[in-house]
Design a protein around this motif. Structure first.
Motif, PDB file in Angstrom:
ATOM      1  N   ASN A  57     -26.180 125.105  17.033  1.00  0.00           N
ATOM      2  CA  ASN A  57     -25.406 124.811  18.122  1.00  0.00           C
ATOM      3  C   ASN A  57     -25.875 123.478  18.148  1.00  0.00           C
ATOM      4  O   ASN A  57     -26.541 122.162  17.886  1.00  0.00           O
ATOM      5  CB  ASN A  57     -25.457 125.725  19.159  1.00  0.00           C
ATOM      6  N   VAL A  58     -25.137 121.918  18.458  1.00  0.00           N
ATOM      7  CA  VAL A  58     -25.324 120.933  18.964  1.00  0.00           C
ATOM      8  C   VAL A  58     -26.554 120.847  19.562  1.00  0.00           C
ATOM      9  O   VAL A  58     -27.239 121.694  20.193  1.00  0.00           O
ATOM     10  CB  VAL A  58     -23.992 120.304  19.121  1.00  0.00           C
ATOM     11  N   SER A  59     -28.454 120.210  19.459  1.00  0.00           N
ATOM     12  CA  SER A  59     -29.083 119.567  19.880  1.00  0.00           C
ATOM     13  C   SER A  59     -28.293 118.773  21.766  1.00  0.00           C
ATOM     14  O   SER A  59     -28.205 117.583  20.806  1.00  0.00           O
ATOM     15  CB  SER A  59     -29.796 119.768  19.550  1.00  0.00           C
ATOM     16  N   ILE A  60     -29.410 118.689  22.436  1.00  0.00           N
ATOM     17  CA  ILE A  60     -28.666 117.938  23.097  1.00  0.00           C
ATOM     18  C   ILE A  60     -30.199 117.276  23.688  1.00  0.00           C
ATOM     19  O   ILE A  60     -31.702 117.833  24.290  1.00  0.00           O
ATOM     20  CB  ILE A  60     -28.370 118.429  24.453  1.00  0.00           C
ATOM     21  N   ASN A  61     -30.039 116.184  24.085  1.00  0.00           N
ATOM     22  CA  ASN A  61     -31.627 115.350  24.400  1.00  0.00           C
ATOM     23  C   ASN A  61     -31.511 114.873  26.145  1.00  0.00           C
ATOM     24  O   ASN A  61     -30.341 114.839  26.242  1.00  0.00           O
ATOM     25  CB  ASN A  61     -31.339 113.201  24.472  1.00  0.00           C
ATOM     26  N   THR A  70     -31.941 114.359  37.683  1.00  0.00           N
ATOM     27  CA  THR A  70     -30.974 115.832  37.842  1.00  0.00           C
ATOM     28  C   THR A  70     -29.466 115.194  36.884  1.00  0.00           C
ATOM     29  O   THR A  70     -28.817 117.027  36.658  1.00  0.00           O
ATOM     30  CB  THR A  70     -29.558 115.048  38.958  1.00  0.00           C
ATOM     31  N   HIS A  71     -29.293 114.377  36.109  1.00  0.00           N
ATOM     32  CA  HIS A  71     -28.714 114.736  35.112  1.00  0.00           C
ATOM     33  C   HIS A  71     -29.229 115.439  33.901  1.00  0.00           C
ATOM     34  O   HIS A  71     -28.550 116.694  33.407  1.00  0.00           O
ATOM     35  CB  HIS A  71     -28.610 113.165  34.154  1.00  0.00           C
ATOM     36  N   VAL A  72     -30.421 115.403  33.834  1.00  0.00           N
ATOM     37  CA  VAL A  72     -31.533 116.298  32.611  1.00  0.00           C
ATOM     38  C   VAL A  72     -31.266 117.625  33.090  1.00  0.00           C
ATOM     39  O   VAL A  72     -30.737 118.471  32.424  1.00  0.00           O
ATOM     40  CB  VAL A  72     -32.847 115.794  32.079  1.00  0.00           C
ATOM     41  N   LYS A  73     -31.205 118.282  34.449  1.00  0.00           N
ATOM     42  CA  LYS A  73     -31.075 119.572  35.181  1.00  0.00           C
ATOM     43  C   LYS A  73     -29.704 119.683  34.572  1.00  0.00           C
ATOM     44  O   LYS A  73     -30.134 120.501  34.178  1.00  0.00           O
ATOM     45  CB  LYS A  73     -31.605 119.526  36.471  1.00  0.00           C
ATOM     46  N   ASP A  74     -29.050 119.234  35.208  1.00  0.00           N
ATOM     47  CA  ASP A  74     -27.865 119.505  34.590  1.00  0.00           C
ATOM     48  C   ASP A  74     -27.512 120.128  33.423  1.00  0.00           C
ATOM     49  O   ASP A  74     -26.605 120.765  32.893  1.00  0.00           O
ATOM     50  CB  ASP A  74     -26.507 118.558  35.727  1.00  0.00           C
ATOM     51  N   GLN A 232     -24.812 124.584  37.456  1.00  0.00           N
ATOM     52  CA  GLN A 232     -23.637 124.627  38.822  1.00  0.00           C
ATOM     53  C   GLN A 232     -22.780 123.473  38.638  1.00  0.00           C
ATOM     54  O   GLN A 232     -21.867 122.370  39.540  1.00  0.00           O
ATOM     55  CB  GLN A 232     -25.135 123.859  40.048  1.00  0.00           C
ATOM     56  N   ILE A 233     -22.236 122.609  37.313  1.00  0.00           N
ATOM     57  CA  ILE A 233     -22.008 122.101  37.081  1.00  0.00           C
ATOM     58  C   ILE A 233     -19.986 122.464  37.039  1.00  0.00           C
ATOM     59  O   ILE A 233     -20.459 123.248  36.178  1.00  0.00           O
ATOM     60  CB  ILE A 233     -22.006 121.268  35.907  1.00  0.00           C
ATOM     61  N   LYS A 234     -19.263 121.584  38.151  1.00  0.00           N
ATOM     62  CA  LYS A 234     -18.018 121.793  37.808  1.00  0.00           C
ATOM     63  C   LYS A 234     -17.213 121.304  37.052  1.00  0.00           C
ATOM     64  O   LYS A 234     -16.842 120.094  36.948  1.00  0.00           O
ATOM     65  CB  LYS A 234     -17.197 122.074  39.332  1.00  0.00           C
ATOM     66  N   GLY A 423     -24.675 108.845  28.994  1.00  0.00           N
ATOM     67  CA  GLY A 423     -24.321 110.410  29.101  1.00  0.00           C
ATOM     68  C   GLY A 423     -24.073 111.056  30.545  1.00  0.00           C
ATOM     69  O   GLY A 423     -23.113 111.487  30.931  1.00  0.00           O
ATOM     70  N   GLU A 424     -24.058 109.962  31.670  1.00  0.00           N
ATOM     71  CA  GLU A 424     -23.875 110.114  32.800  1.00  0.00           C
ATOM     72  C   GLU A 424     -23.397 109.590  33.626  1.00  0.00           C
ATOM     73  O   GLU A 424     -22.759 109.414  34.850  1.00  0.00           O
ATOM     74  CB  GLU A 424     -25.044 110.904  33.628  1.00  0.00           C
ATOM     75  N   LYS A 425     -22.512 108.622  33.265  1.00  0.00           N
ATOM     76  CA  LYS A 425     -22.463 106.789  33.575  1.00  0.00           C
ATOM     77  C   LYS A 425     -21.126 106.817  33.021  1.00  0.00           C
ATOM     78  O   LYS A 425     -20.585 107.133  31.589  1.00  0.00           O
ATOM     79  CB  LYS A 425     -23.154 105.824  33.829  1.00  0.00           C
ATOM     80  N   ASN A 426     -20.351 105.774  32.791  1.00  0.00           N
ATOM     81  CA  ASN A 426     -18.980 105.270  31.954  1.00  0.00           C
ATOM     82  C   ASN A 426     -19.320 103.871  31.831  1.00  0.00           C
ATOM     83  O   ASN A 426     -19.316 102.829  32.138  1.00  0.00           O
ATOM     84  CB  ASN A 426     -17.970 104.638  33.797  1.00  0.00           C
ATOM     85  N   ILE A 427     -19.071 104.310  30.651  1.00  0.00           N
ATOM     86  CA  ILE A 427     -19.731 103.228  29.579  1.00  0.00           C
ATOM     87  C   ILE A 427     -18.658 101.622  30.020  1.00  0.00           C
ATOM     88  O   ILE A 427     -19.448 100.792  29.477  1.00  0.00           O
ATOM     89  CB  ILE A 427     -19.618 103.013  28.428  1.00  0.00           C
ATOM     90  N   MET A 428     -17.454 101.680  30.634  1.00  0.00           N
ATOM     91  CA  MET A 428     -17.029 100.642  31.141  1.00  0.00           C
ATOM     92  C   MET A 428     -16.952  99.821  31.821  1.00  0.00           C
ATOM     93  O   MET A 428     -17.089  98.928  32.130  1.00  0.00           O
ATOM     94  CB  MET A 428     -14.761 101.212  31.294  1.00  0.00           C
ATOM     95  N   ASP A 429     -17.440 101.142  32.750  1.00  0.00           N
ATOM     96  CA  ASP A 429     -18.631  99.853  34.116  1.00  0.00           C
ATOM     97  C   ASP A 429     -19.825  99.961  33.621  1.00  0.00           C
ATOM     98  O   ASP A 429     -19.749  98.630  34.394  1.00  0.00           O
ATOM     99  CB  ASP A 429     -18.918 101.451  35.138  1.00  0.00           C
ATOM    100  N   LEU A 430     -19.921  99.966  32.454  1.00  0.00           N
ATOM    101  CA  LEU A 430     -21.620  99.568  32.374  1.00  0.00           C
ATOM    102  C   LEU A 430     -21.484  97.888  31.512  1.00  0.00           C
ATOM    103  O   LEU A 430     -22.316  97.414  32.176  1.00  0.00           O
ATOM    104  CB  LEU A 430     -22.238 100.727  32.058  1.00  0.00           C
ATOM    105  N   LEU A 431     -20.693  97.733  30.942  1.00  0.00           N
ATOM    106  CA  LEU A 431     -20.692  96.841  29.593  1.00  0.00           C
ATOM    107  C   LEU A 431     -19.443  96.291  29.667  1.00  0.00           C
ATOM    108  O   LEU A 431     -19.713  95.381  29.246  1.00  0.00           O
ATOM    109  CB  LEU A 431     -20.504  97.610  28.168  1.00  0.00           C
ATOM    110  N   PHE A 432     -18.259  96.756  30.486  1.00  0.00           N
ATOM    111  CA  PHE A 432     -17.072  95.484  30.361  1.00  0.00           C
ATOM    112  C   PHE A 432     -16.518  95.174  31.728  1.00  0.00           C
ATOM    113  O   PHE A 432     -16.827  95.906  32.351  1.00  0.00           O
ATOM    114  CB  PHE A 432     -16.045  96.352  29.235  1.00  0.00           C
TER     115      PHE A 432
END
Length: 432
Positions: A57-61, A70-74, A232-234, A423-432
């Motif tokens: 199975n894929v491993s997750i950081n 919150t992201h880590v728990k989710d 609880q993630i939808k 992983g919890e954000k939009n890269i387009m908002d972050l850098l472009f």
């Protein structure tokens, strides 16, 4: 509430053998027919590859410095939902974080409320492990040391001293792993080698068998079976329309799974090989992760049609993110450790070199205007005469020390030695 086995494998310090034992346990559990979900504390993108090979199975950081708690728990709950057992491998020593315990294995164990299995190097000690175990058990009340596996144990009689120490401290002894010089994981360059999967697979099978002989894995599962909080993630069905091209081959493969998952939410992700393909696929966003370009310099340099395709895309204002090895590829050339120079894409008019290699390692905070981005730096190469006129933002360590690392922007290309986590954000908002 459902119960399942879930635990974090940690150690008093690096070099205790927790990575080897983690790989062996993952493979043993997989071979036992269990659906096992691996995780890795911290920013390591190489151990996760080997977790995936061992567990299927894929491993997750899980990283509380580069992402929110919150992201880590989710994401822990999200991926554990589908598994029978969850195994988290710690990073460095149990309490070692970017600042004291910040980002440490202990912090993540407390955040997820899961027990810890401690791996102790017992090569040169016996009953004297008692105060060490006592200290780790009682130093921080927010965590629970559920059991101990002793590594590099000389004999059954040696283990008896270690077992006595556990019983006097009040920690469950789970067995030991005898010394075996033949059972070493492949050596690391910037991590475990990724080239010989078949060799790795045979070694990991032997490690799994070796561990199972003297470690009570049934007891380990029993004492770590605890209530599990379901995700609880939808699921969100919205998806963007971007055409996203991601470099992925032997030379470029240092990626975080959640980064790729976030890209998939923005549109259609197509993987391509700068080593073997002749040109870019149709692209709105181009991503070059880090990797081992220095091991494939002749092949990368000789693929002129791909280099031209990439240079044309960047020169025409194509949105591009190039990290570490990806940034090196966009430069004029890469110089190997023997001072041989290999022409690369030639979009960034600077050279990178593997001469006089020196490790640069650590978390990074990138300040651009009012925004802060998080990432990690890990490389041995350096830039010769960096393009300081293209540098943007200010870069700091986890302890807020200003660094001389550069983040370059040319047209719509962002390039740096930093591996960003979005992983919890939009890269387009972050850098472009």
């Amino acid at each position: 509430m459902n119960k399942k086995a879930q635990f974090l494998i940690a150690a008093p310090s690096s070099g205790s053998g927790k990575t080897t034992i983690t790989q062996g346990l993952l493979r043993y559990l997989k071979n036992s027919g269990l659906n096992v979900q691996p995780f890795k504390c911290g920013p390591d993108y190489l151990d996760t590859k080997h977790h995936a090979w061992a567990a299927g199975n894929v491993s997750i950081n899980l990283d509380t410095f580069m992402s929110s708690k919150t992201h880590v728990k989710d994401i822990y709950n999200k991926y554990s939902d589908r598994a029978a057992i969850s195994v988290v491998e710690g990073v460095m020593g149990l309490f070692d974080g970017a600042k004291k315990m910040e980002g440490s294995s202990a912090q993540i164990a407390e955040l997820l409320d899961i027990p810890i299995i401690l791996v102790v190097n017992a090569k040169a000690t016996a009953y004297s492990v008692a105060p060490l175990l006592f200290g780790f058990k009682n130093f921080y009340p927010g965590i629970k040391i559920a059991g101990v596996i002793f590594n590099f144990v000389g004999s059954e009689s040696h283990y008896q001293f270690l077992k006595d120490a556990c019983e006097d401290v009040g920690v469950s002894p789970l067995g030991y792993v005898p010394k075996n010089e033949k059972l070493h994981l492949p050596s690391r360059h910037l991590g475990l080698q990724v080239s010989d999967v078949s060799q790795y697979d045979s070694i990991i099978e032997e490690i799994a068998k070796h561990i199972a002989k003297t470690v009570d894995i049934d007891k380990l599962i029993e004492i770590t079976t605890i209530p599990f909080k379901e995700s609880q993630i939808k699921s969100v069905n919205t998806k963007g329309k971007l055409k996203i091209s991601v470099a992925r081959d032997e030379a470029f493969n240092f990626t975080y799974h959640e980064n790729l998952a976030a890209l998939e939410n923005l549109g259609v992700v197509t993987f391509f090989s700068p080593l073997k393909d002749k040109q870019l696929p149709p692209t709105d966003l181009l991503y070059f992760a880090g990797g081992y370009p220095e091991l494939y310099l002749e092949e990368l340099s000789s693929n002129k049609s791909m280099k031209n395709s990439v240079k044309e895309f960047c020169s025409n204002g194509g949105r591009t993110l190039a990290e570490c090895g990806g940034m090196m590829y966009l430069c004029d050339s890469i110089i190997d450790s023997d001072s041989n120079e290999f022409p690369m894409v030639g979009f960034l008019h600077q050279k990178t070199s593997m001469e006089n290699m020196k490790l640069r390692l650590g978390y990074r905070k990138v300040h651009i205007d009012e925004a802060i981005f998080y990432g990690h730096e890990f490389h041995y190469s350096h830039i010769k005469n960096p393009l300081k006129n293209l540098a943007i933002g200010e870069i700091y360590s986890a302890r807020d020390k200003k660094m001389d690392t550069y983040l370059f922007r040319k047209n719509n290309t962002i390039a740096s030695y930093i591996h960003f986590y979005w992983g919890e954000k939009n890269i387009m908002d972050l850098l472009f």
